[in-house]
Scaffold this motif. Structure first.
Motif, PDB file in Angstrom:
ATOM      1  N   HIS A 120     -23.753 -75.758  86.059  1.00  0.00           N
ATOM      2  CA  HIS A 120     -24.050 -76.185  84.743  1.00  0.00           C
ATOM      3  C   HIS A 120     -22.745 -76.632  83.943  1.00  0.00           C
ATOM      4  O   HIS A 120     -22.940 -77.199  82.872  1.00  0.00           O
ATOM      5  N   ARG A 121     -21.555 -76.213  84.344  1.00  0.00           N
ATOM      6  CA  ARG A 121     -20.355 -76.580  83.528  1.00  0.00           C
ATOM      7  C   ARG A 121     -19.970 -77.834  83.987  1.00  0.00           C
ATOM      8  O   ARG A 121     -19.185 -78.514  83.315  1.00  0.00           O
ATOM      9  N   GLN A 157     -21.648 -84.519  87.833  1.00  0.00           N
ATOM     10  CA  GLN A 157     -23.040 -84.096  88.685  1.00  0.00           C
ATOM     11  C   GLN A 157     -23.330 -84.955  89.429  1.00  0.00           C
ATOM     12  O   GLN A 157     -23.991 -84.895  90.531  1.00  0.00           O
ATOM     13  N   TRP A 171     -31.249 -70.105  90.101  1.00  0.00           N
ATOM     14  CA  TRP A 171     -31.263 -69.834  88.774  1.00  0.00           C
ATOM     15  C   TRP A 171     -31.634 -68.389  88.476  1.00  0.00           C
ATOM     16  O   TRP A 171     -32.493 -67.945  88.865  1.00  0.00           O
ATOM     17  N   GLU A 194     -28.004 -70.472  83.546  1.00  0.00           N
ATOM     18  CA  GLU A 194     -28.422 -71.252  82.191  1.00  0.00           C
ATOM     19  C   GLU A 194     -29.748 -72.026  82.998  1.00  0.00           C
ATOM     20  O   GLU A 194     -29.721 -72.353  84.155  1.00  0.00           O
ATOM     21  N   THR A 222     -26.636 -70.940  88.822  1.00  0.00           N
ATOM     22  CA  THR A 222     -26.420 -71.208  87.337  1.00  0.00           C
ATOM     23  C   THR A 222     -27.237 -69.777  86.848  1.00  0.00           C
ATOM     24  O   THR A 222     -28.285 -69.493  87.209  1.00  0.00           O
ATOM     25  N   GLU A 270     -29.587 -77.991  81.568  1.00  0.00           N
ATOM     26  CA  GLU A 270     -28.350 -78.125  81.750  1.00  0.00           C
ATOM     27  C   GLU A 270     -28.042 -79.051  82.813  1.00  0.00           C
ATOM     28  O   GLU A 270     -26.843 -79.666  82.840  1.00  0.00           O
ATOM     29  N   LEU A 271     -28.940 -79.663  83.696  1.00  0.00           N
ATOM     30  CA  LEU A 271     -28.853 -80.244  84.841  1.00  0.00           C
ATOM     31  C   LEU A 271     -29.374 -81.701  84.650  1.00  0.00           C
ATOM     32  O   LEU A 271     -30.516 -81.745  84.140  1.00  0.00           O
ATOM     33  N   PRO A 318     -31.726 -74.746  84.098  1.00  0.00           N
ATOM     34  CA  PRO A 318     -31.499 -76.015  84.844  1.00  0.00           C
ATOM     35  C   PRO A 318     -32.222 -77.263  84.255  1.00  0.00           C
ATOM     36  O   PRO A 318     -31.553 -78.356  84.211  1.00  0.00           O
TER      37      PRO A 318
END
Length: 440
Positions: A123-124, A130, A63, A150, A148, A155-156, A152
């Motif tokens: 993250h997309r 995922q 990250w 962003e 990423t 976003e994950l 995590p």
């Protein structure tokens, strides 16, 4: 698809350090982890990645901001751990593509070679995409390294996060970027004709992004200038690169947090700096005025009752003038708030009252403060014994207004600052009078 995942975007460990002609950023790609510039907290002698490589390499989430070496580090980790490197992007990869990647990785594992799957912009991927990684991470088919920009934790999926270790990469310092420029000059065989100020300005333009710095360096080198270039000339020739800012991303929340805490910490200069960063990044001034007004309510409170009104007037001024003229009203507001006396006493009191209201929500008010519009309600004691405060000589009856069975709480404790100092004296007097009249 086999060519995409087996040839174009993957390398065997022995190919990791092979030099290729191309842009300067590619030509300077480090050949070993020790050559990576920056990230000493991860790659130093006792760094987290250095330690990991002594054992079984886990799945990772890298990250950090753009251009700090996420892809390079993943590629070098594969080489060091003797894993086949495969790179995909979440932007261009669908479910069918992922199935193909996993199938090829499974066949590779049968033949005795592991796979490090590097997923850029992980993250997309949506939740289902995922989730598709999980069984292959668990059975060892792949070692996942996701990258990423962003946060995590937002976003994950929790399942992916529990099976991977998050490592935070930091933006490059000016010292890191100077070292990178020196390497670039050695590769290009020239010394850039920049003054000291211009050299520092070039590094500042890159905003901690190594890839951007190398692109700018290559651009300056292509001018073929022989005379020394100063800061002003450099600024005219180059379009200054906008600082990294995504109004819906992690930088947005980091900067508004910095602005809020600078105001709370009574630092008008820092508050103006973070306000400027957000406005320069394209933030909506109306969003900023909402947050600035919120700061007046939360952190100034009754220590300066005019602060909230000042913010609302600044907001109205912005609405009348618009951008960019009206943005000065935002600057006025953050300076006023930063210098105002601080108190969150009423904010804390309100939260405590809301919490207890939720816990005692069925308790009725005492009957003496209930209206009695019907005779039946009067017969039940509604309104009986109520003392009209304005009939008292000092305008205070001292009656109880909490439910009968509820122990009287204390929510509001004024601070000894600003106007709230006067409110504190009033509170003390009321407490004293309530105690005296209660005993009477």
């Amino acid at each position: 698809m086999a060519d995409l995942f087996d040839s174009g975007n993957s390398v065997s460990p022995s190919d990791a350090a092979v030099a290729r002609p191309g842009p300067l950023a590619d030509r300077l790609r480090p050949a070993t982890l020790q050559d990576v510039i920056g990230q000493r907290h991860l790659l130093g002698t006792d760094g987290a990645l250095t330690v990991m490589l002594h054992g079984q390499m886990p799945s990772l989430i890298l990250w950090g901001p753009p251009g700090v070496g996420k892809t390079t580090i993943a590629r070098l980790l594969a080489a060091q751990a003797d894993l086949h490197f495969v790179q995909i992007s979440a932007i261009f990869t669908g479910v069918a593509d992922l199935r193909k990647v996993f199938e090829i990785a499974r066949n590779r594992r049968v033949n005795g070679t592991g796979t490090l799957l590097f997923v850029d912009e992980i993250h997309r991927f949506n939740k289902a995409q995922q989730d598709s990684f999980l069984p292959h991470m668990e059975d060892g088919t792949i070692t996942l390294v996701g990258a990423t920009t962003e946060n995590p934790s937002f976003e994950l999926n929790a399942a992916v996060m529990s099976r991977a270790q998050v490592l935070t990469l930091e933006r490059l310092t000016l010292r890191d970027m100077e070292l990178m420029m020196q390497r670039a000059e050695k590769e290009l065989g020239i010394k850039l004709p920049l003054s000291g100020d211009a050299r520092e300005a070039l590094q500042e333009m890159a905003d901690g992004d190594g890839r951007a710095l190398l692109n700018l360096t290559e651009q300056v080198a292509a001018w073929g200038a022989t005379d020394t270039i100063d800061r002003d000339t450099l600024s005219k020739r180059l379009q200054r690169r906008a600082a990294q800012y995504d109004k819906s991303g992690d930088a947005h929340y980091n900067l508004i947090s910095a602005l809020h805490k600078s105001v709370r910490g009574s630092d008008p200069d820092a508050a103006l700096y973070w306000l400027g960063r957000m406005l320069r990044g394209g933030e909506d001034p109306r969003y900023l005025m909402r947050r600035i007004t919120r700061m007046a309510v939360e952190d100034i409170g009754l220590a300066d009752p005019q602060a909230q009104a000042f913010c609302l007037q600044a907001w109205e001024t912005y609405e009348r003038l618009g951008s960019p003229e009206g943005e000065q009203s935002l600057g006025n507001a953050v300076v006023y708030l930063a210098l105002a006396p601080k108190s969150n006493a009423s904010y804390t009191a309100f939260k405590a009252a809301m919490k207890q209201a939720g816990e005692t929500g069925s308790e009725p008010p005492p009957k003496h403060i209930l209206n009695a519009p019907t005779q039946m309600m009067k017969d039940q004691g509604y309104g009986t014994g109520y003392q009209y405060d304005h009939d008292q000589a000092d305008g205070f009856s001292g009656q109880n207004y909490f439910p009968d069975d509820m122990k009287r709480p204390v929510y509001y404790v004024p601070v000894d600052r600003g106007f709230e100092r006067e409110l504190g004296r009033r509170v003390d007097w009321l407490v004293d009078q309530r105690a005296k009249r209660g005993k009477g």
